[in-house]
Design a protein around this motif. Structure first.
Motif, short mmCIF file in Angstrom:
data_model
loop_
_atom_site.label_atom_id
_atom_site.label_comp_id
_atom_site.label_asym_id
_atom_site.label_seq_id
_atom_site.Cartn_x
_atom_site.Cartn_y
_atom_site.Cartn_z
N MET A 108 6.38 20.90 23.35
CA MET A 108 7.00 20.70 21.18
C MET A 108 5.33 19.83 20.96
N ILE A 109 4.89 19.51 21.30
CA ILE A 109 3.44 18.73 19.94
C ILE A 109 2.81 19.38 20.36
N GLY A 135 -1.50 24.00 32.15
CA GLY A 135 0.61 24.31 32.54
C GLY A 135 0.76 24.04 33.45
N SER A 136 2.33 24.84 33.59
CA SER A 136 2.02 24.90 35.44
C SER A 136 3.11 26.10 35.56
N ARG A 138 6.13 27.11 35.95
CA ARG A 138 7.39 26.55 35.02
C ARG A 138 6.95 27.26 33.65
N SER A 139 5.67 26.92 32.97
CA SER A 139 5.36 27.18 31.92
C SER A 139 4.46 28.61 31.41
N ILE A 180 -0.84 15.48 27.54
CA ILE A 180 0.72 15.19 26.60
C ILE A 180 1.27 15.78 27.78
N ALA A 182 4.49 15.87 30.52
CA ALA A 182 5.70 14.89 31.03
C ALA A 182 6.39 15.12 30.81
N VAL A 222 -0.60 10.75 26.08
CA VAL A 222 0.60 10.84 25.06
C VAL A 222 1.98 11.27 25.70
N ASN A 224 5.06 9.78 27.94
CA ASN A 224 5.89 9.19 27.94
C ASN A 224 6.15 8.68 29.68
N HIS A 280 4.06 1.31 24.17
CA HIS A 280 5.25 2.60 23.38
C HIS A 280 6.69 2.56 23.88
#
Ligand code: NDP
Ligand code: OAA
Length: 440
Positions: A108-109, A135-136, A138-139, A180, A182, A222, A224, A280
């Protein structure tokens, strides 16, 4: 842009196959050339790469793609074309192309961020870029969709797009790595388990950056829990200065500025010197002691200490969670804006007297914060990609006590990932009341 066809192709590939839906699409599937991690968080029996590049002053026909003798795929779809730009004079003044690697590129980000990067609004209208998207399995389909949308956006400054599931390929010569991707914390997942799962991703990516990225790459984490992920990443990348690694706390800074502006009834550009200290997470400390509104200390403008210590602080700490409750997913657009802000703060000189927040490695910090963690602190930059810590900040008992709590949380997180930072056996005993911003 004016396209003129050439008869030969310079877009070189290994084992190219045309997609049925997308004639420019080319793809390789081979065994990974590098696989260094012992943790194997993703299934990588193969890697897929789809990539493209554009060189000025030429055009080539997609059908004329040839095989690369070195087997290095390097372009996706329309980015395999070379072409004349109408504004040829303008391109002569362009800077040297820079490589920007983005992980979680189908998330999304990234869906917001990539288009900002490609438009020139981040690095400037004279800075051509190459986007290397990680990516992976999966993506990978979604990532093809992302690349297709980048094609369809006709960005002149976007000279190359590579998509791959191999971090060693994506991070090759990267000058910026925006990490990004995670695993989000789902129901029933212990925080310690999340630290381990995501930590493995960042250990592997740290190793890949260490092996192939630019020696002065700037890395913004980014995904988390971003502070500890950044620590893991930098520990696995000893060839890159630890100072170059950042955990994104700029979104927290922006959220804090917004809340202070709202309370004071001013536009948010009047709020400056906003530090987010620490993690964060919900222990982060938005510092209203040193922040200013219209040049004045916040406490002189907002004479409501109870609101500052309780409502304001908690609102900033939990903003991410409230947003998730409303939206059903975490902040993506505002996070991408804050990544842009974070990059721009490093590549443009910080306005006189002001500063910005970033989670950076504590190594000789002037505030007495424990060394060897990634802690958000006030920074200034000359605009060269580097930063220095701001010395002229003040502390009171309230601030010191809050800092101690977020510091303790980061020290506990560090112990949980000792097996990923090369510091022995992990012992995980996290304070029970600490959470990611998205957890409530
Ligand atoms: N620091 C900050 O201020 C903020 C941080 N965040 C964090 O940013 C990260 C990304 O957010 P967002 O883009 O919205 O998330 P999405 O879920 O949209 O995308 C995350 C991407 O992470 C990748 N990923 C990597 N490993 C896994 C895994 N084991 N399981 C599932 N997905 C995985 C996936 O891509 P692929 O399959 O290609 O690997 C996925 O596309 C999250 O960690 C979120 O908590 C969010 C907001 C603010
Ligand atoms: O926990 C999350 O994924 C969301 C997050 O970091 C935030 O909104 O600050």
């Amino acid at each position: 842009m004016a396209l003129t066809q050439l008869n030969n192709s310079t877009c070189s590939k290994t084992q190219l196959h045309s997609s049925s839906q997308h004639s420019f699409l080319s793809r390789t599937r081979t065994l990974p050339r590098h696989y260094h991690s012992t943790f194997a968080p993703l299934h990588r029996t193969q890697h897929a790469t789809i990539s493209c590049s554009v060189a000025p002053n030429q055009v080539q026909v997609p059908a004329a793609q040839t095989q690369d003798p070195k087997g290095k795929p390097d372009c996706y779809g329309v980015f395999c074309l070379t072409y004349d730009l109408k504004a040829e004079e303008e391109t002569k003044s362009w800077k040297k192309l820079i490589n920007i690697a983005v992980s979680g590129a189908a998330g999304m980000i990234s869906n917001h961020l990539l288009f900002k990067l490609a438009s020139g609004e981040v690095f400037g209208p004279d800075q051509p870029i190459a986007l290397k998207l990680l990516g992976s399995e999966r993506s990978i389909q979604a990532l093809e969709g992302v690349a297709m949308e980048l094609e369809d956006s006709l960005f002149p400054l976007l000279r190359e797009v590579v998509i791959s599931i191999d971090p060693y390929e994506v991070f090759q010569d990267a000058e910026w790595a925006l990490l990004i991707g995670a695993k989000p914390r789902g129901p029933g997942v212990e925080r310690a388990a999340l630290l381990d799962i995501n930590g493995q991703i960042f250990a592997e990516q740290g190793k890949a950056l260490n092996a192939v990225a630019s020696r002065n790459a700037k890395v913004i984490v980014v995904g988390n829990p971003c502070n500890t992920n950044a620590l893991i990443c930098l520990k696995n990348a000893p060839n890159i200065p630890a100072k170059n690694f950042h955990a994104l706390t700029r979104l927290d800074e922006n959220r804090a500025k917004c809340q202070l502006a709202l309370k004071a009834g001013v536009f948010y550009d009047k709020v400056s010197n906003m530090t987010i200290w620490g993690n964060h997470s919900t222990t982060q400390v938005p510092d209203f002691l040193n922040a200013r509104i219209d040049g004045l200390p916040v406490k002189e403008v907002i004479k409501d200490n109870k609101w500052l210590e309780e409502e304001f602080t908690e609102k900033v700490q939990k903003r991410g969670g409230v947003l998730i409750q409303k939206w059903g997913r975490s902040s993506a657009a505002s996070t991408s804006v804050s990544i842009v802000d974070a990059i721009r703060s490093l590549i443009t000189p910080t306005p006189e007297g002001d500063w910005f927040s970033s989670g950076v490695y504590t190594n000789g910090n002037p505030y007495g914060i424990a060394e060897d963690i990634v802690f958000s602190m006030p920074c200034r930059s000359k605009g060269d990609g580097d930063y220095e810590l701001v010395k002229d900040v003040i502390f009171d008992d309230y601030l010191r006590q809050k800092l101690a709590k977020t510091e303790a949380e980061l020290l506990a997180e560090k112990k949980c990932v000792a097996h990923l930072t090369g510091e022995g056996i992990a012992v995980c005993d996290l304070p029970g009341d600490t959470m990611l911003p998205g957890e409530m």
